[in-house]
Design an enzyme around this catalytic site. Structure first.
Site, PDB file in Angstrom:
ATOM      1  N   HIS A  59      56.930  35.582  42.486  1.00 51.81           N
ATOM      2  CA  HIS A  59      55.853  35.229  41.539  1.00 51.81           C
ATOM      3  C   HIS A  59      55.564  33.718  41.508  1.00 51.81           C
ATOM      4  O   HIS A  59      54.450  33.307  41.838  1.00 51.81           O
ATOM      5  CB  HIS A  59      56.156  35.798  40.157  1.00 51.81           C
ATOM      6  CG  HIS A  59      55.268  35.264  39.074  1.00 51.81           C
ATOM      7  ND1 HIS A  59      53.910  35.511  39.045  1.00 51.81           N
ATOM      8  CD2 HIS A  59      55.531  34.473  38.005  1.00 51.81           C
ATOM      9  CE1 HIS A  59      53.381  34.891  38.002  1.00 51.81           C
ATOM     10  NE2 HIS A  59      54.343  34.264  37.350  1.00 51.81           N
ATOM     11  N   HIS A  84      57.196  26.886  37.088  1.00 51.05           N
ATOM     12  CA  HIS A  84      56.569  27.169  35.791  1.00 51.05           C
ATOM     13  C   HIS A  84      57.312  28.178  34.932  1.00 51.05           C
ATOM     14  O   HIS A  84      57.191  28.162  33.716  1.00 51.05           O
ATOM     15  CB  HIS A  84      55.100  27.561  35.963  1.00 51.05           C
ATOM     16  CG  HIS A  84      54.889  29.003  36.306  1.00 51.05           C
ATOM     17  ND1 HIS A  84      54.900  29.468  37.595  1.00 51.05           N
ATOM     18  CD2 HIS A  84      54.676  30.095  35.517  1.00 51.05           C
ATOM     19  CE1 HIS A  84      54.690  30.781  37.593  1.00 51.05           C
ATOM     20  NE2 HIS A  84      54.554  31.181  36.345  1.00 51.05           N
ATOM     21  N   GLU A  88      61.423  29.234  30.879  1.00 55.32           N
ATOM     22  CA  GLU A  88      61.216  30.461  30.115  1.00 55.32           C
ATOM     23  C   GLU A  88      62.278  31.510  30.449  1.00 55.32           C
ATOM     24  O   GLU A  88      62.819  32.150  29.564  1.00 55.32           O
ATOM     25  CB  GLU A  88      59.815  31.007  30.459  1.00 55.32           C
ATOM     26  CG  GLU A  88      59.453  32.283  29.745  1.00 55.32           C
ATOM     27  CD  GLU A  88      58.676  32.019  28.471  1.00 55.32           C
ATOM     28  OE1 GLU A  88      58.607  30.835  28.082  1.00 55.32           O
ATOM     29  OE2 GLU A  88      58.165  32.982  27.886  1.00 55.32           O
ATOM     30  N   ASP A  89      62.578  31.659  31.722  1.00 56.02           N
ATOM     31  CA  ASP A  89      63.334  32.842  32.148  1.00 56.02           C
ATOM     32  C   ASP A  89      64.727  32.601  32.704  1.00 56.02           C
ATOM     33  O   ASP A  89      65.412  33.556  33.051  1.00 56.02           O
ATOM     34  CB  ASP A  89      62.532  33.587  33.243  1.00 56.02           C
ATOM     35  CG  ASP A  89      61.211  34.115  32.710  1.00 56.02           C
ATOM     36  OD1 ASP A  89      61.115  34.297  31.486  1.00 56.02           O
ATOM     37  OD2 ASP A  89      60.287  34.330  33.515  1.00 56.02           O
ATOM     38  N   ASP A 150      48.856  31.306  37.456  1.00 57.01           N
ATOM     39  CA  ASP A 150      49.864  32.230  36.936  1.00 57.01           C
ATOM     40  C   ASP A 150      49.196  33.529  36.488  1.00 57.01           C
ATOM     41  O   ASP A 150      49.594  34.627  36.847  1.00 57.01           O
ATOM     42  CB  ASP A 150      50.568  31.538  35.756  1.00 57.01           C
ATOM     43  CG  ASP A 150      51.598  32.426  35.084  1.00 57.01           C
ATOM     44  OD1 ASP A 150      52.318  33.152  35.798  1.00 57.01           O
ATOM     45  OD2 ASP A 150      51.689  32.374  33.832  1.00 57.01           O
ATOM     46  N   ASP A 270      19.916  46.605  43.183  1.00 59.93           N
ATOM     47  CA  ASP A 270      18.928  46.541  44.254  1.00 59.93           C
ATOM     48  C   ASP A 270      18.280  45.174  44.372  1.00 59.93           C
ATOM     49  O   ASP A 270      17.537  44.906  45.304  1.00 59.93           O
ATOM     50  CB  ASP A 270      17.849  47.624  44.063  1.00 59.93           C
ATOM     51  CG  ASP A 270      18.368  48.962  44.565  1.00 59.93           C
ATOM     52  OD1 ASP A 270      19.475  48.965  45.143  1.00 59.93           O
ATOM     53  OD2 ASP A 270      17.697  49.978  44.373  1.00 59.93           O
TER      54      ASP A 270
END
Ligand code: MN
Length: 731
Positions: A59, A84, A88-89, A150, A270
């Site tokens: 990711h 990034h 957070e993770d 992201d 069209d």
């Protein structure tokens, strides 16, 4: 983890691919920076999987590739993209990133993380406010670029998530990120975000439109070919290099047109669309191409738009026209140069790429950020210049966007506190505010709020505003309420205090007039009646003792003596003025400033012979040399005595006060003033005389050069007939 092992082994391949892309899309690449960011990201996300089951690292890696390929600005944004999700993770903290990559990247990562926090936990209610909130949290525009990339990658890989998550992210994308991308001029990203969001929000319509586009594709391509054939020769004759493409129509925009125009898909779709991109730097070539096309196909004049001379607010430039093509069909035509096209597709990043010639990257990025801000400060359909003026003072950075517990957004000025927030909610909430929780934690009431904070106010019926609040609130509303409250409180207390005094006087059978009450107030050194009465109510004054003292004072002096309190006040003023002239004293010839105070026992004034006594905590106390207290101290604590002197005052006069009394007779006052001013043109600052019966008593304040000057004047005054007392003011 098997996939992880593979990734670790093959990481070089991934890194090389990313570096290749950076090299071909960016002006300058710090390869070591990209490599270090790549490795930290790889290490940080090791062993973690996405919901799809693939390594999480894919990711951030893909996000970095989107940044480098689709919104290429600089290597810092690519590195930030790689990092990034680290804070957070993973186990890594922001400080780790700061230590390794410095403030700029750490702040970008922090910004991206904060935005995620705010948006993860909330349902979007007011899209425009959320967009502003988002921008107010962004100090570096690269935060937004990473966030776009992201979101784009998340939307491209939305399939494995639960329907609920899909819906939520899709709605957020459609309402927040796509309009944002449009404002940034990121047309390509905007279209893709919209189409992806639409796919998850209305799968049926999405599939239907996509299917029809596929079915009609061949028919369309054939028609476009025919259209191009008609103009090809003439364009070749002009020696211009160009490409013509049948403009792809985006599914969501087709759907939108169907809804807003109330027409079936066929009619919308069209309408053919062609885009001509010229490899030329001259915008005049666009007009040349326009004239070539309209020589062959009849234009519809009212559909002509010249966005070259007047670009759109997001920087978009192009000529738009509609012509009658082969078979009488309407064809929309856009004509632009390659550079204009880049800006249209990749927005501000491309804009910067074409504008930026200097090697000063920081400066360029800064300019670019300013440019983007300018765009945001302008609203659609208003004169941009005017808007620029009116918005200059209120960038979004000067506002903060905070949430109520229900998720409503409140806009407050920068440096707002929970008290400001409370009054913003309702004056009652402000009045009874006793505490506040920010993001679930109890905080002091003077805490500065920040964009994205969720604020909850704790109220108590018995709580009332604290006057101290006024020192830290910033909104007009809160200030006004607190002031009104404080004023009202004092007024109420003053009423009570006045009643208390009146009762006391009544009990003592004293019938004081307002005048006497005023004297009494002054005798207690109060200058404001309201504050005096309020002090009584607050029990700050020992009223019985004060009345007693006042009675003794006035009785002692008798009715003919002047009001001692006036003397005091005048004397205070006099001492204060005298000391204004002398802001320092010298100690042993040293002119440095020392902390010092004038002793209250003898009230020395400039000109007096003085001596200093070193106190503990109050600096040096200055006494007159003949002060009784200092004589005692001199014996007891001689070590703490210092020689001091008034500093030399260059020609400036001292102020001195004289108490003068005697028996009145016609012309005595004129004799007195004459005696003073005739001696070396001495100036009188003020005269205050009371006459009671045949007696006069008063004070004269004069400007004198020194003590000798004062003594000579006093001598002259003593010689005036009927003058009985001439003395210096003393405490
Ligand atoms: Mn992410």
């Amino acid at each position: 983890m098997v996939t992880d092992v593979v990734l670790q082994k093959d990481y070089k391949k991934y890194l090389d691919e990313l570096l290749d892309e950076c090299r071909s899309n960016l002006k300058v690449v710090d390869e070591s920076l990209i490599r270090r960011a790549f490795l930290m990201s790889l290490d940080a996300h090791e062993g973690k999987l996405r919901e799809s089951g693939e390594p999480y690292f894919y990711h951030p890696y893909e996000v970095a590739r989107i940044v480098s390929r689709e919104i290429p600005l600089d290597d810092i944004s690519v590195a930030s993209a790689l990092l990034h999700d680290v804070v957070e993770d993973t186990e890594y903290t922001l400080d780790d990133i700061r230590a390794e990559f410095g403030d700029v990247i750490a702040n970008i990562v922090d910004g991206v993380t904060k935005i995620s926090d705010v948006f993860e936990t909330r349902e979007i209610t007011e899209a425009e406010s959320y967009r502003k909130l988002l921008l107010s949290m962004v100090n570096d525009i690269r935060v937004m670029l990473v966030k776009f990339a992201d979101r784009l990658h998340n939307m491209r890989t939305l399939e494995p998530l639960s329907t609920e998550r899909q819906q939520r992210l899709a709605r957020e994308t459609l309402e927040i990120y796509a309009p944002f991308a449009h404002r940034f001029g990121l047309a390509q990203i905007k279209w893709e975000l919209e189409d992806l969001a639409f796919k998850f929000l209305n799968r049926e319509e999405y599939d239907r439109i996509a299917k029809q586009i596929r079915e009609k594709r061949h028919e369309r391509e054939t028609y476009i070919k025919k259209f191009v054939e008609g103009i090809e020769q003439k364009l070749k004759d002009s020696n211009l290099k160009y490409t013509i493409e049948g403009r792809p129509k985006h599914i969501y925009s087709i759907y939108n047109k169907m809804i807003t125009r109330g027409k079936p898909l066929e009619e919308i779709y069209d309408l053919f669309a062609v885009r001509i991109i010229i490899d030329s730097e001259k915008s005049s070539d666009c007009f040349l191409v326009y004239s070539i096309i309209t020589q062959i196909y009849k234009p519809i004049p009212e559909r002509f738009k010249d966005y070259i001379s007047v670009p759109k607010l997001n920087g978009y430039q192009s000529i738009h026209t509609t012509v009658v093509g082969p078979g009488g069909k309407m064809v929309e035509v856009q004509i632009r140069t390659r550079a204009m096209h880049e800006v249209a597709e990749r927005g501000v990043a491309a804009h910067w790429k074409y504008k930026g010639q200097s090697t000063n990257l920081d400066k360029e990025v800064e300019n670019w950020i300013q440019w983007v801000r300018d765009i945001f400060e302008q609203k659609e359909a208003t004169n941009p210049k005017e808007l620029l003026e009116s918005f200059k003072l209120q960038l979004y950075q000067d506002e903060i966007y905070v949430f109520t517990p229900k998720g409503d957004i409140k806009i407050l000025p920068r440096n707002a506190t929970p008290i400001d927030f409370a009054f913003e909610i309702h004056s009652d909430v402000g009045y009874h505010c006793i505490g506040a929780k920010v993001n679930g934690r109890i905080v002091p009431l003077n805490t500065l709020l920040r964009s994205g904070d969720q604020v909850e106010i704790i109220v108590s019926k018995n709580q009332t505003p604290n006057p101290d609040w006024e020192q830290f609130v910033v909104t007009h509303k809160a200030k006004a309420h607190i002031r009104r409250f404080v004023r009202e409180e004092i007024r109420k207390k003053a009423e009570t205090g006045k009643e208390i005094l009146e009762k006391k006087l009544k009990r003592r059978k004293l019938h004081w007039k307002e005048e006497e009450i005023d004297k009494f107030i002054r005798s207690l050194r109060y200058t404001d009646r309201q504050l005096f009465f309020a002090a009584i109510a607050e029990d700050k004054i020992d009223l019985d003792a004060a009345i007693e003292t006042f009675l003794v004072q006035t009785k002692d002096k008798g009715t003919t003596t002047p009001d001692d309190e006036t003397t005091q006040t005048l004397f205070d003023k006099f001492v204060a003025t005298a000391r204004e002239l002398v802001t320092t004293i010298s100690i042993g010839g040293d002119k440095d400033k020392f902390l010092y105070q004038h002793a209250k026992c003898c009230n020395p004034i400039p000109g007096d012979e003085i001596i200093g006594f070193i106190t503990t905590g109050e600096g040096i106390k200055i006494h007159r040399k003949d002060c009784k207290n200092i004589l005692t101290l001199r014996l007891a604590e001689s070590a703490r005595i210092v020689e001091v002197s008034w500093p030399p005052v260059n020609g400036a006069d001292y102020i001195a006060g004289i108490h003068i009394a005697g028996d009145d007779r016609p012309g005595v006052l004129s004799d007195i003033t004459h005696a003073i001013s005739s001696y070396q043109n001495t100036n009188i600052r003020s005269v205050n005389m009371d006459t009671k019966g045949t007696a006069f008593d008063g004070k004269i304040i004069l400007y004198v050069k020194d003590l000798d000057h004062l003594n000579r004047i006093m001598e002259k005054l003593r010689r005036i007939p009927n003058v009985t007392t001439v003395e210096r003011f003393t405490g």
